[in-house]
Design a protein around this motif. Structure first.
Motif, mmCIF file in Angstrom:
data_model
loop_
_atom_site.group_PDB
_atom_site.id
_atom_site.type_symbol
_atom_site.label_atom_id
_atom_site.label_comp_id
_atom_site.label_asym_id
_atom_site.label_seq_id
_atom_site.Cartn_x
_atom_site.Cartn_y
_atom_site.Cartn_z
ATOM 1 N N LEU A 94 0.777 -1.224 -0.066
ATOM 2 C CA LEU A 94 -0.013 -0.088 -0.036
ATOM 3 C C LEU A 94 1.050 1.264 -0.086
ATOM 4 C CD1 LEU A 94 -2.766 -0.988 2.531
ATOM 5 C CD2 LEU A 94 -3.230 -0.878 0.023
ATOM 6 N N LEU A 95 2.114 1.341 0.751
ATOM 7 C CA LEU A 95 2.735 2.446 0.796
ATOM 8 C C LEU A 95 3.394 2.370 -0.774
ATOM 9 C CD1 LEU A 95 4.536 4.478 2.341
ATOM 10 C CD2 LEU A 95 6.139 2.702 2.765
ATOM 11 N N LEU A 96 4.055 1.660 -1.209
ATOM 12 C CA LEU A 96 4.457 1.789 -2.544
ATOM 13 C C LEU A 96 3.532 2.444 -3.557
ATOM 14 C CD1 LEU A 96 6.856 -1.340 -2.679
ATOM 15 C CD2 LEU A 96 7.618 0.969 -2.487
ATOM 16 N N GLN A 97 2.217 2.063 -3.363
ATOM 17 C CA GLN A 97 1.198 2.195 -4.343
ATOM 18 C C GLN A 97 0.957 3.866 -4.130
ATOM 19 O OE1 GLN A 97 -2.248 -0.236 -3.701
ATOM 20 N NE2 GLN A 97 -1.315 -1.959 -4.804
ATOM 21 N N SER A 98 0.985 4.242 -3.091
ATOM 22 C CA SER A 98 0.860 5.550 -2.856
ATOM 23 C C SER A 98 1.830 6.542 -2.943
ATOM 24 C CB SER A 98 0.227 5.814 -1.152
ATOM 25 O OG SER A 98 1.492 5.567 -0.195
ATOM 26 N N MET A 99 3.035 5.987 -3.384
ATOM 27 C CA MET A 99 4.250 6.841 -3.593
ATOM 28 C C MET A 99 4.062 7.463 -4.957
ATOM 29 S SD MET A 99 7.633 4.946 -2.343
ATOM 30 C CE MET A 99 7.966 4.790 -0.450
ATOM 31 N N SER A 100 4.733 8.614 -5.004
ATOM 32 C CA SER A 100 4.847 9.175 -6.547
ATOM 33 C C SER A 100 5.941 8.457 -7.194
ATOM 34 C CB SER A 100 5.077 10.626 -6.408
ATOM 35 O OG SER A 100 6.255 10.930 -5.873
ATOM 36 N N ASP A 101 6.221 8.766 -8.593
ATOM 37 C CA ASP A 101 7.446 8.220 -8.996
ATOM 38 C C ASP A 101 8.737 8.826 -8.539
ATOM 39 O OD1 ASP A 101 6.062 6.334 -10.875
ATOM 40 O OD2 ASP A 101 6.162 7.821 -12.376
ATOM 41 N N ARG A 102 8.562 10.211 -8.009
ATOM 42 C CA ARG A 102 9.907 10.733 -7.555
ATOM 43 C C ARG A 102 10.378 10.236 -6.009
ATOM 44 N NH1 ARG A 102 12.385 15.451 -8.626
ATOM 45 N NH2 ARG A 102 10.471 15.835 -10.009
ATOM 46 N N GLN A 103 9.326 9.695 -5.460
ATOM 47 C CA GLN A 103 9.475 9.002 -4.021
ATOM 48 C C GLN A 103 10.274 7.741 -4.320
ATOM 49 O OE1 GLN A 103 5.521 9.567 -2.710
ATOM 50 N NE2 GLN A 103 6.257 11.073 -1.086
ATOM 51 N N ARG A 104 9.525 6.948 -5.353
ATOM 52 C CA ARG A 104 10.221 5.808 -5.594
ATOM 53 C C ARG A 104 11.605 5.681 -6.317
ATOM 54 N NH1 ARG A 104 4.654 4.862 -8.614
ATOM 55 N NH2 ARG A 104 3.315 4.086 -7.129
ATOM 56 N N GLU A 134 18.501 -8.990 0.641
ATOM 57 C CA GLU A 134 17.243 -8.276 1.123
ATOM 58 C C GLU A 134 16.875 -6.979 0.517
ATOM 59 O OE1 GLU A 134 18.100 -7.746 5.240
ATOM 60 O OE2 GLU A 134 17.585 -9.885 5.841
ATOM 61 N N THR A 135 18.169 -6.322 -0.046
ATOM 62 C CA THR A 135 18.091 -5.263 -0.578
ATOM 63 C C THR A 135 17.576 -5.294 -2.221
ATOM 64 O OG1 THR A 135 20.025 -4.221 0.616
ATOM 65 C CG2 THR A 135 19.515 -2.816 -1.214
ATOM 66 N N GLN A 136 17.810 -6.524 -2.689
ATOM 67 C CA GLN A 136 17.376 -6.928 -4.052
ATOM 68 C C GLN A 136 16.086 -6.805 -4.096
ATOM 69 O OE1 GLN A 136 19.388 -10.066 -5.537
ATOM 70 N NE2 GLN A 136 18.402 -10.144 -7.670
ATOM 71 N N GLN A 137 15.500 -7.523 -3.058
ATOM 72 C CA GLN A 137 14.128 -7.984 -2.950
ATOM 73 C C GLN A 137 13.481 -6.701 -2.990
ATOM 74 O OE1 GLN A 137 13.621 -10.725 0.130
ATOM 75 N NE2 GLN A 137 14.364 -12.360 -1.016
ATOM 76 N N ARG A 138 13.925 -5.864 -2.022
ATOM 77 C CA ARG A 138 13.282 -4.507 -1.845
ATOM 78 C C ARG A 138 13.240 -3.686 -3.072
ATOM 79 N NH1 ARG A 138 9.386 -1.673 0.498
ATOM 80 N NH2 ARG A 138 10.099 0.667 0.952
ATOM 81 N N MET A 139 14.471 -3.648 -3.898
ATOM 82 C CA MET A 139 14.267 -2.884 -5.174
ATOM 83 C C MET A 139 13.400 -3.348 -6.231
ATOM 84 S SD MET A 139 18.401 -2.304 -5.154
ATOM 85 C CE MET A 139 18.471 -1.051 -6.551
ATOM 86 N N LEU A 140 13.346 -4.747 -6.059
ATOM 87 C CA LEU A 140 12.667 -5.322 -7.318
ATOM 88 C C LEU A 140 11.177 -4.980 -7.033
ATOM 89 C CD1 LEU A 140 13.979 -9.048 -7.484
ATOM 90 C CD2 LEU A 140 13.623 -7.323 -9.161
ATOM 91 N N ARG A 141 10.645 -4.839 -5.639
ATOM 92 C CA ARG A 141 9.195 -4.423 -5.481
ATOM 93 C C ARG A 141 9.011 -2.999 -5.704
ATOM 94 N NH1 ARG A 141 6.450 -6.315 -0.031
ATOM 95 N NH2 ARG A 141 4.660 -5.921 -1.447
ATOM 96 N N ILE A 142 10.064 -2.159 -5.662
ATOM 97 C CA ILE A 142 9.907 -0.906 -5.869
ATOM 98 C C ILE A 142 9.869 -0.659 -7.611
ATOM 99 C CG2 ILE A 142 11.102 1.481 -6.029
ATOM 100 C CD1 ILE A 142 12.141 0.641 -3.259
#
Length: 265
Positions: A163-173, A198-206
């Protein structure tokens, strides 16, 4: 058809999109239309009066004639700037897709392109949600769902990070990706495999929430390259992304040239 996502993800279309094309005679002239894909199959012929349905060809009465994607208006029209349409898509959380340039004086082509783009976008949408029909999920009645919310708070199935990632703007991502690039480069230097994973997984989500135009998969590949050039490539891809975001298009060719030179070295 070359349907490029300037905002949104071609692997997971939202089901509603602004389509734009540039004039083949003046690239500054933008034409646009809007496409919506019904969340459920819709065959307009089912709702025709019987006396009209009797005159419809059999193929148009079949389920195959259901609406996949509808352009509204039915042809590309002038009147809006690209900057406004980008802001509008951001505000409404629409996908934003660009097609090949067309002659604005060719009305038949303007209508045909709108129909073909809607058909392709609709197919992408249906492909992305097809697995939902075969995925068993918790079946909650309306009353039990309300009771669970009242008694237990938010449902456990809610993914707060999603939900947090969906609410972010492209600039925030992109800003978050910049931080993660620094973290993963540090982890690579120290050979910290757990931190890298762990960082790779987070980057993939973004990156799954970013439009294709930012080339975020190339950025991810560069960031995970342990060679020194990987760090420089990641920096260039980030710089390119922010230039696109800020519409500083004149600076992009120089960055892309530097990327090519590094890749060829």
């Amino acid at each position: 058809m070359d349907l490029r996502f300037l905002r949104g993800n071609s692997r997971a279309p939202k089901g509603h999109a602004i389509f734009i094309v540039r004039s083949s005679t003046d690239s500054r002239t933008i034409l646009s239309t809007y496409c919506i894909v019904p969340p459920m199959p819709l065959s307009l012929t089912k709702y025709l009066p019987s006396f009209l349905a009797a005159h419809m060809p059999p193929e148009e009465m079949s389920d195959a004639a259901s609406v996949a994607g509808m352009p509204i208006p039915p042809m590309f029209e002038e009147g809006q700037t690209l900057a406004f349409l980008e802001r509008l898509a951001e505000r409404r959380e629409d996908d934003l897709c660009e097609l090949s340039p067309i002659d604005p004086k060719d009305e038949a082509m303007r209508m045909q392109m709108a129909a073909l783009a809607s058909q392709e976008y609709g197919q992408l949408y249906h492909n992305s949600v097809a697995d939902l029909m075969h995925s068993p999920g918790p079946a909650l009645s309306a009353s039990s769902s309300r009771e669970e919310r009242h008694d237990s708070g938010p449902l456990e199935e809610v993914d707060a990070d999603e939900l947090l990632l969906q609410s972010m703007s492209d600039r925030q991502r992109l800003a978050e990706l910049s931080k993660l690039v620094g973290i993963v480069r540090y982890a690579l230097e120290g050979n910290d495999k757990r931190q890298i994973q762990e960082t790779q997984q987070r980057m993939l989500r973004i990156t799954s929430f970013l439009p294709d135009k930012y080339r975020s998969q190339d950025l991810l590949t560069a960031a995970l390259d342990p060679q020194p050039r990987g760090a420089r490539l990641a920096e260039l891809y980030l710089e390119r992304s922010f230039k696109l975001l800020d519409e500083e298009y004149a600076d992009i060719p120089k960055i892309e040239k530097a990327i090519r030179e590094l890749q060829e070295s």
